[in-house]
Motif scaffolding. Structure first.
Motif, mmCIF file in Angstrom:
data_model
loop_
_atom_site.group_PDB
_atom_site.id
_atom_site.type_symbol
_atom_site.label_atom_id
_atom_site.label_comp_id
_atom_site.label_asym_id
_atom_site.label_seq_id
_atom_site.Cartn_x
_atom_site.Cartn_y
_atom_site.Cartn_z
ATOM 1 N N PRO A 1 0.826 -1.208 0.000
ATOM 2 C CA PRO A 1 0.000 0.000 0.000
ATOM 3 C C PRO A 1 0.862 1.260 0.000
ATOM 4 O O PRO A 1 2.076 1.210 0.200
ATOM 5 N N VAL A 2 0.217 2.391 -0.210
ATOM 6 C CA VAL A 2 0.920 3.670 -0.132
ATOM 7 C C VAL A 2 1.409 3.873 1.301
ATOM 8 O O VAL A 2 0.666 3.697 2.266
ATOM 9 N N LYS A 3 2.680 4.225 1.445
ATOM 10 C CA LYS A 3 3.275 4.376 2.766
ATOM 11 C C LYS A 3 3.136 5.817 3.252
ATOM 12 O O LYS A 3 2.993 6.743 2.463
ATOM 13 N N ASP A 4 3.193 5.985 4.574
ATOM 14 C CA ASP A 4 3.132 7.321 5.154
ATOM 15 C C ASP A 4 4.354 8.131 4.730
ATOM 16 O O ASP A 4 5.396 7.580 4.355
ATOM 17 N N ALA A 5 4.224 9.441 4.829
ATOM 18 C CA ALA A 5 5.303 10.325 4.384
ATOM 19 C C ALA A 5 6.536 10.206 5.273
ATOM 20 O O ALA A 5 7.668 10.254 4.793
ATOM 21 N N GLY A 6 6.346 10.072 6.583
ATOM 22 C CA GLY A 6 7.482 9.988 7.495
ATOM 23 C C GLY A 6 8.239 8.684 7.329
ATOM 24 O O GLY A 6 7.647 7.602 7.335
ATOM 25 N N LEU A 7 9.566 8.763 7.183
ATOM 26 C CA LEU A 7 10.369 7.572 6.928
ATOM 27 C C LEU A 7 10.395 6.652 8.144
ATOM 28 O O LEU A 7 10.583 7.099 9.280
ATOM 29 N N VAL A 8 10.229 5.355 7.880
ATOM 30 C CA VAL A 8 10.264 4.335 8.928
ATOM 31 C C VAL A 8 11.305 3.289 8.550
ATOM 32 O O VAL A 8 11.242 2.704 7.463
ATOM 33 N N VAL A 9 12.264 3.068 9.446
ATOM 34 C CA VAL A 9 13.215 1.970 9.302
ATOM 35 C C VAL A 9 12.774 0.882 10.270
ATOM 36 O O VAL A 9 12.569 1.146 11.461
ATOM 37 N N VAL B 1 13.829 10.369 11.587
ATOM 38 C CA VAL B 1 13.420 9.046 11.115
ATOM 39 C C VAL B 1 12.848 8.224 12.270
ATOM 40 O O VAL B 1 13.370 8.243 13.385
ATOM 41 N N GLN B 2 11.766 7.492 11.985
ATOM 42 C CA GLN B 2 11.171 6.596 12.979
ATOM 43 C C GLN B 2 11.803 5.210 12.862
ATOM 44 O O GLN B 2 12.101 4.746 11.760
ATOM 45 N N TRP B 3 11.957 4.544 14.007
ATOM 46 C CA TRP B 3 12.533 3.203 14.046
ATOM 47 C C TRP B 3 11.527 2.272 14.714
ATOM 48 O O TRP B 3 11.020 2.559 15.792
ATOM 49 N N LEU B 4 11.257 1.149 14.061
ATOM 50 C CA LEU B 4 10.208 0.244 14.530
ATOM 51 C C LEU B 4 10.752 -1.179 14.635
ATOM 52 O O LEU B 4 11.335 -1.706 13.680
ATOM 53 N N VAL B 5 10.571 -1.792 15.800
ATOM 54 C CA VAL B 5 10.971 -3.183 16.027
ATOM 55 C C VAL B 5 9.710 -4.018 16.189
ATOM 56 O O VAL B 5 8.914 -3.783 17.104
ATOM 57 N N HIS B 6 9.540 -4.981 15.298
ATOM 58 C CA HIS B 6 8.363 -5.855 15.318
ATOM 59 C C HIS B 6 8.813 -7.221 15.821
ATOM 60 O O HIS B 6 9.506 -7.964 15.118
ATOM 61 N N CYS B 7 8.427 -7.551 17.055
ATOM 62 C CA CYS B 7 8.969 -8.745 17.688
ATOM 63 C C CYS B 7 8.059 -9.181 18.828
ATOM 64 O O CYS B 7 7.282 -8.378 19.362
ATOM 65 N N GLY B 8 8.182 -10.435 19.218
ATOM 66 C CA GLY B 8 7.378 -10.953 20.311
ATOM 67 C C GLY B 8 7.743 -10.387 21.669
ATOM 68 O O GLY B 8 6.947 -10.479 22.608
ATOM 69 N N VAL B 9 8.941 -9.817 21.792
ATOM 70 C CA VAL B 9 9.354 -9.164 23.038
ATOM 71 C C VAL B 9 9.959 -7.807 22.708
ATOM 72 O O VAL B 9 10.499 -7.598 21.624
ATOM 73 N N ASP B 10 9.861 -6.894 23.654
ATOM 74 C CA ASP B 10 10.503 -5.589 23.515
ATOM 75 C C ASP B 10 11.991 -5.767 23.803
ATOM 76 O O ASP B 10 12.363 -6.280 24.861
#
Length: 333
Positions: free
Chosen positions: A147-155, A184-193
């Motif tokens: 899909p179209v992504k948001d304007a703010g960059l996400v790593v 820049v935003q940083w996102l961790v997708h994981c079962g634990v923080d």
């Protein structure tokens, strides 16, 4: 056709979900029904006569159990999406290595066909006398869309908790990139923080079946890997998730991952150290580069790893027999 699938894990185990469960609808349409039973602890050998084939997923069962499977079924298949016979990060002890090697050779000899998710696994099985066919990892491209992504960059990084160690190893480089690009935003997708300190990031908890909703928010996807024997055989499902979602990839071209990511063509390949800083700086400052790599990644996915294509190969393997060849298909004993 009725298949008994002896599974490695439950419905939320990645290898079981991606190697067999996601194909149920396609297999049913082809007249193939499957019963799923955990491989560990299986002892109902009298039931084998009800099935046209048995598919053993990844588990290294004892030689005694493998012998009974071979005697009780018309067709025995083995599937591996990683080098399950190696220990991640360190070698097995001597006696464990002997036991594991004996079991692996017994499976290689007993199976009519071994299905390997990548060439590294295929070569390892073929070296032990197995008849092998390549069955790449796959995703359903209808689900993993772009899909179209948001304007703010996400790593972003997406992975299992036990793989967080790979991300931690490049944390100094990520901190430097964050210092240079504080917006820049940083996102961790994981079962634990992961609990990173001195690094600003958001944590998105893992929820089965919703990975695509998170990954497609990334503009840049991280795929750091160490170069060790186990990792070389890992099937890079995360790379495919990034590709399918049109995420520009910065990754380590280690082993089987190097079969998929190609430097400057569909990804930026990184060999460690400050190369991570250089690669991420390029991706964050060059929108055209991000878009070109993301589009090429999606094409790579559609050409080789979209579910309908791989499903056809799986159906042929299940029905058998498969004639070995010397190309990208089955390897010989």
């Amino acid at each position: 056709m009725n298949i008994l699938v002896l599974t490695f894990g439950g419905p939320h185990t990645a290898s079981t979900r991606y190697r067999i469960l996601q194909y149920q609808e396609v297999l049913a349409a082809a007249g193939i029904s499957c019963d799923f039973v955990p491989a560990k602890g299986f002892r109902d050998f009298a039931a084998l006569s009800r099935y046209d084939a048995v598919l053993l997923q990844k588990t290294l069962l004892s030689c005694r159990v493998v012998r009974k499977l071979r005697l009780g079924t018309k067709r025995l298949l083995y599937d591996a999406d990683d080098l399950a016979w190696l220990s991640p990060g360190k070698r097995h002890g001597l006696f464990t290595r002997i036991r594991v090697e004996w079991r692996l050779k017994r499976i290689a000899a007993a199976a009519d066909l071994c299905m390997a998710a990548n060439a590294v696994i295929a070569a390892d099985l073929a070296a032990r006398g197995a008849t092998v066919t390549l069955l790449p990892m796959a995703l359903d491209g209808r689900v993993w869309q772009d899909p179209v992504k948001d304007a703010g960059l996400v790593v972003g990084w997406s992975g299992a908790p036990h793989n967080l160690v790979f991300l931690r190893q490049i944390l100094p480089q990520l901190r430097e990139v964050q210092r240079r690009f504080p917006e820049v935003q940083w996102l961790v997708h994981c079962g634990v923080d992961p609990g990173f300190t001195d690094f600003n990031y958001s944590h998105e908890p893992f929820q089965p079946g919703r990975e695509h909703e998170v990954v497609r928010r990334f503009h840049v996807g991280l795929l750091p890997l160490p170069d060790d024997p186990f990792v070389r055989g890992k099937s890079p499902i995360k790379a495919l998730q990034y590709f399918a979602s049109r995420v520009a990839v910065a990754g380590s071209p280690v082993g089987a991952t190097g079969e998929i990511i190609r430097d400057e063509e569909n990804a930026l390949c990184v060999n460690g150290g400050d190369q991570w800083v250089t690669a991420l700086e390029r991706l964050l400052t060059d929108a055209a580069l991000r878009q070109r790599l993301a589009a090429a990644g999606r094409r790579s996915f559609e050409e080789r790893n979209d579910l309908p294509q791989v499903a056809g190969s799986l159906i042929l393997a299940l029905r058998g027999p498969v004639q070995p060849d010397s190309g990208n298909g089955p390897a010989t004993r």
